[in-house]
Design an enzyme around this catalytic site. Structure first.
Site, PDB file in Angstrom:
ATOM      1  CB  SER A   7      -0.892   0.010   1.245  1.00  0.00           C
ATOM      2  OG  SER A   7      -1.692   1.175   1.268  1.00  0.00           O
ATOM      3  CG  ASP A  68      -9.692  -4.725  -1.645  1.00  0.00           C
ATOM      4  OD1 ASP A  68      -9.367  -3.514  -1.694  1.00  0.00           O
ATOM      5  OD2 ASP A  68     -10.605  -5.193  -2.336  1.00  0.00           O
ATOM      6  CG  PHE A 148      -9.070   6.724   5.460  1.00  0.00           C
ATOM      7  CD1 PHE A 148      -9.225   5.696   4.546  1.00  0.00           C
ATOM      8  CD2 PHE A 148      -8.462   6.448   6.677  1.00  0.00           C
ATOM      9  CE1 PHE A 148      -8.778   4.414   4.836  1.00  0.00           C
ATOM     10  CE2 PHE A 148      -8.007   5.160   6.971  1.00  0.00           C
ATOM     11  CZ  PHE A 148      -8.165   4.149   6.049  1.00  0.00           C
TER      12      PHE A 148
END
Length: 189
Positions: A7, A68, A148
């Site tokens: 990531s 994910d 977020f």
């Protein structure tokens, strides 16, 4: 131990590093010189985690893990799910995604949802999967400035605040990602 986390999302990296013991150092894709936008073309959350981990292991030779995540909304038959990051388009804009979600739920009374994270660990030639799920609901308007993604519209079960109103430490202790990382950490120990 060094592990690559597949990531470049600084928020995710910070959240995960907080949950790991000091004996595990996380390297980002940037740290290993990977600037590729790793394709997430699977039609499941598990599939995308596996694709990302395999990409790093095959191309760079590192032990690594990838995650994910997706938001699954009951009244929308599990949408946005695997398409959570680009629900409102390829620009991957959090506000656009939340606006589209709130619009889709405008006339719905069932606002139950869950966040799901799958982590795929490639370690010493073996692959392991860890899954974290937290149930909750989607509220009618954005609240809070932390976090977020869909954090400002998701209230976890048993709480009166959105993820975006919790501190990073509070959120990490209960979140889908936190639960999956805890399984990863327990496994690595």
């Amino acid at each position: 131990m060094q592990l690559v986390f597949a990531s470049n999302n600084k928020n995710k990296i910070k959240e995960i590093q907080l949950l790991l013991t000091e004996s595990i150092q996380i390297l980002s894709l940037q740290d290993i010189g990977c600037s590729a936008d790793i394709p997430e073309t699977a039609d499941t959350i598990e599939g995308n985690a596996i694709l990302k981990a395999n990409y790093v292991t095959e191309k760079f030779g590192y032990n690594c893990f990838a995650d994910d995540s997706g938001l699954e909304v009951q009244a929308l038959n599990g949408e946005p799910g695997v398409y959570s990051a680009r629900y409102a388009g390829e620009q991957k804009n959090d506000n656009d995604n939340m606006d589209k979600l709130l619009e889709a739920l405008k006339d719905k009374t069932n606002r139950k949802a869950n966040f799901k994270t799958v982590i795929c660990l490639n370690l010493n030639g073996k692959q392991h999967l860890f899954t974290g799920i937290i149930n909750g609901k989607i509220i009618e308007e954005k609240t809070g400035n932390n976090g977020f993604g869909y954090d400002p519209v998701f209230v976890p079960e048993g709480y009166a605040k959105t993820f975006a109103e919790l501190t990073i430490t509070e959120k990490s202790a209960i979140s889908h990602r936190g639960l999956a990382v805890k399984q990863l950490v327990d496994f690595l120990k």
